[in-house]
Motif scaffolding. Structure first.
Motif, mmCIF file in Angstrom:
data_model
loop_
_atom_site.group_PDB
_atom_site.id
_atom_site.type_symbol
_atom_site.label_atom_id
_atom_site.label_comp_id
_atom_site.label_asym_id
_atom_site.label_seq_id
_atom_site.Cartn_x
_atom_site.Cartn_y
_atom_site.Cartn_z
ATOM 1 N N ASP A 406 0.813 -1.218 0.000
ATOM 2 C CA ASP A 406 0.000 0.000 0.000
ATOM 3 C C ASP A 406 0.845 1.266 0.000
ATOM 4 O O ASP A 406 0.317 2.365 -0.205
ATOM 5 N N PHE A 409 3.325 3.657 -4.857
ATOM 6 C CA PHE A 409 2.348 4.407 -5.645
ATOM 7 C C PHE A 409 2.747 4.415 -7.119
ATOM 8 O O PHE A 409 3.677 5.126 -7.509
ATOM 9 N N ARG A 425 -1.598 9.239 -0.022
ATOM 10 C CA ARG A 425 -2.729 8.862 -0.853
ATOM 11 C C ARG A 425 -2.617 9.615 -2.184
ATOM 12 O O ARG A 425 -1.908 10.615 -2.273
#
Length: 550
Positions: A406, A409, A425
């Protein structure tokens, strides 16, 4: 972190780091056009985001002097308002010298470029910048660390872990390891060779291989490589000197980069070794080495012109040996293979990296990328510099050495990654894409313009000129028909009478229908002529109707 170029592609690298309303830009590269982008000279990142934020840019930092990291710099400066409004630009000495040369060509001589040595820190208020020595296929390559209130981001740039580099010390392993100990927020890493297992070969192996190849040749030797691969230029010169051959540099970028590197003391060229193209006719073939641009099959490069017998100074003949001391960039394979085939047709022998170890990539393989990850121990990873396949492979590699899935990216151009106390994010996408350099113009030609160019290159052009009476709209002169670049010219010639009849019929029909608007008459002419050409030739050339009322 906002990538504006270099993701989903090989080329036009540019990434924005933004913190507390201030910006640092890492690299400003170009990509060369594909075959479908007819008439386009260069492809640039879309930096409209920066244009709107020009006053917030603290600096532009360039990792090294390759075109895909430096080539867009003059265009960026122009878009930001010119030399007087340009931000400061930082990089190592050779990189900055190449940057100055580019800016001078665009008459941007007032831009401030600052040479930075590895280990020096640049304090910009919001940001602290540090350059770390790296090894690549060009001298003065560096990793770039950008530190702000959120932490430190490390841009690898292009790199390999060459243990025996030809131009100085290996990469600064100790400094990279300190990042891992101190805590690295994000690693933004080169993905170019993530599909290659193991370790990349050292550049130091190429020199002896070139010497062995040269020693076996009895005729002229023509070597092609990237003009910026100055390590390779030096090794070609060294082999030529050992074998008592003169060296001629062909290609504008090859000559320019050689002069810059020689002035900086990066290239060591004995007096009298370099000769001009005009001197070659006075030298026997066994005394000649030509170093040429064109390793990627570029249409206007010196080697391509030689292959197609279009070079004004050198003509390939029997006994010549062409040495490709480079590998094709993904996407250039077709152009390179076509160049090689034409060289054989012209009588040359061709040697590539498949025949001898005459090339070493400047990008690390999988084990070097693992080492970079293990040394720096980043919390987050963003793969850069690769097509989508390579970005995903880089993600898998990062996960394999312990980075949380996670926390990797795989972004795309225009898609930022936002990091704060809550974590990382994807953010809201910003406009991105490409801008084109077409001659002296910069912009984004409409898709229709590129479609028109492709149509012209494939099927040619018909120009139809009809002269009509201003009062009644009837034909008052014989139609003129001109065509250029039309396949099957003999069949097209036979069409002339039928086309003239069609023009007369179309004009008469418009007059009978009381149509006097010239645009509408031109539309009718276009459709009728295009239909007739399709029926006769099964081709769709561009049809340009011109209606003149007298």
């Amino acid at each position: 972190m906002l990538p504006l170029g270099g993701l989903g592609e090989i080329g036009k690298n540019m990434t924005v780091v933004e913190y507390d309303g201030k910006i640092v830009v890492i690299d400003a590269g170009v990509r060369f056009p594909t075959a479908e982008q007819v008439g386009i000279d260069l492809v640039l990142p879309d930096f409209s985001y920066l244009k709107d934020r020009a006053q917030d840019i603290e600096a532009i930092v360039i990792t090294h002097g390759h075109e895909d990291h430096l080539g867009a710099l003059p265009y960026v400066i122009k878009q930001l308002g010119g030399a007087r409004r340009a931000p400061k630009i930082y990089g190592r000495p050779l990189t900055m010298a190449m940057g100055r040369s580019k800016l001078d060509e665009h008459r941007l001589r007032e831009v401030e470029l600052t040479d930075v040595q590895p280990g020096s820190e640049i304090n910009l208020g919001t940001f602290k910048i540090e350059l770390i020595h790296a090894t690549h296929s060009i001298p003065d390559a560096c990793n770039v660390a950008v530190t702000c209130g959120a932490g430190t981001m490390l841009f690898t740039g292009d790199y390999k872990f060459d243990q025996t580099p030809v131009d100085g010390p290996p990469a600064d392993f100790l400094r990279l390891a300190r990042f891992g100990k101190e805590g690295l927020l994000m690693l933004l890493g080169d993905s170019t060779n993530v599909d290659r297992p193991g370790w990349s070969p050292s550049e130091s192996l190429v020199g002896p291989a070139l010497y062995d190849v040269f020693a076996r040749q009895r005729g002229r030797i023509i070597v092609t490589s990237f003009a910026s691969n100055l390590h390779r230029v030096q090794q070609v010169i060294d082999a030529a000197v050992e074998l008592n051959r003169k060296v001629c540099m062909l290609g504008r970028s090859m000559r320019k980069n050689t002069n810059i590197a020689k002035a900086l003391g990066i290239l060591d060229i004995p007096e009298g070794v370099l000769v001009q193209p005009r001197d070659l006719e006075h030298l026997p073939d066994h005394r000649v080495v030509v170093m040429s641009t064109g390793s990627q099959g570029e249409p206007l490069a010196a080697l391509r012109r030689m292959a197609f017998r279009d070079h004004p100074q050198i003509r390939i003949h029997d006994g010549d040996t062409v040495v490709f001391s480079a590998t094709p960039i993904p996407g250039n394979e077709r152009a390179v293979n076509e160049t090689i085939d034409k060289l054989y047709q012209a009588g040359a022998n061709v040697i590539t990296h498949k025949d001898a170890p005459i090339h070493a990539s400047g990008h690390g393989y999988q084990e070097e990328m693992k080492m970079m990850l293990n040394l720096t121990k980043p919390k987050y990873v963003m793969p850069l510099h690769g097509d989508y396949q390579r970005l995903q492979l880089h993600k898998r590699l990062a996960v394999s050495v312990g980075v949380k899935e996670d926390n990797v990216f795989c972004a795309e151009n225009g898609l930022p990654v936002e990091i704060d106390a809550r974590g990382a994010r994807f953010g809201k996408p910003v406009p991105s894409g490409v801008m084109y350099v077409d001659g002296t113009d910069i912009g984004a030609p409409a898709d229709a313009a590129l479609r028109d160019r492709r149509s012209l290159s494939a099927d040619g052009l018909f120009v139809v000129v009809a002269t009509i009476g201003d009062d009644d709209g009837k034909t008052v002169a014989e139609p003129e028909l001109i065509f250029r670049g039309v396949p099957f010219k003999d069949e097209a010639d036979a069409l002339l009478e039928a086309l003239r009849d069609q023009v007369d019929a179309s004009v008469e029909r418009a007059a009978a229908d009381d149509i006097h608007d010239l645009d509408e008459i031109q539309r009718i002419l276009h459709d009728d002529v295009a239909q007739l050409v399709w029926e006769k030739l099964k081709r769709r050339p561009m049809v340009l109707p011109v209606v003149v009322a007298v």
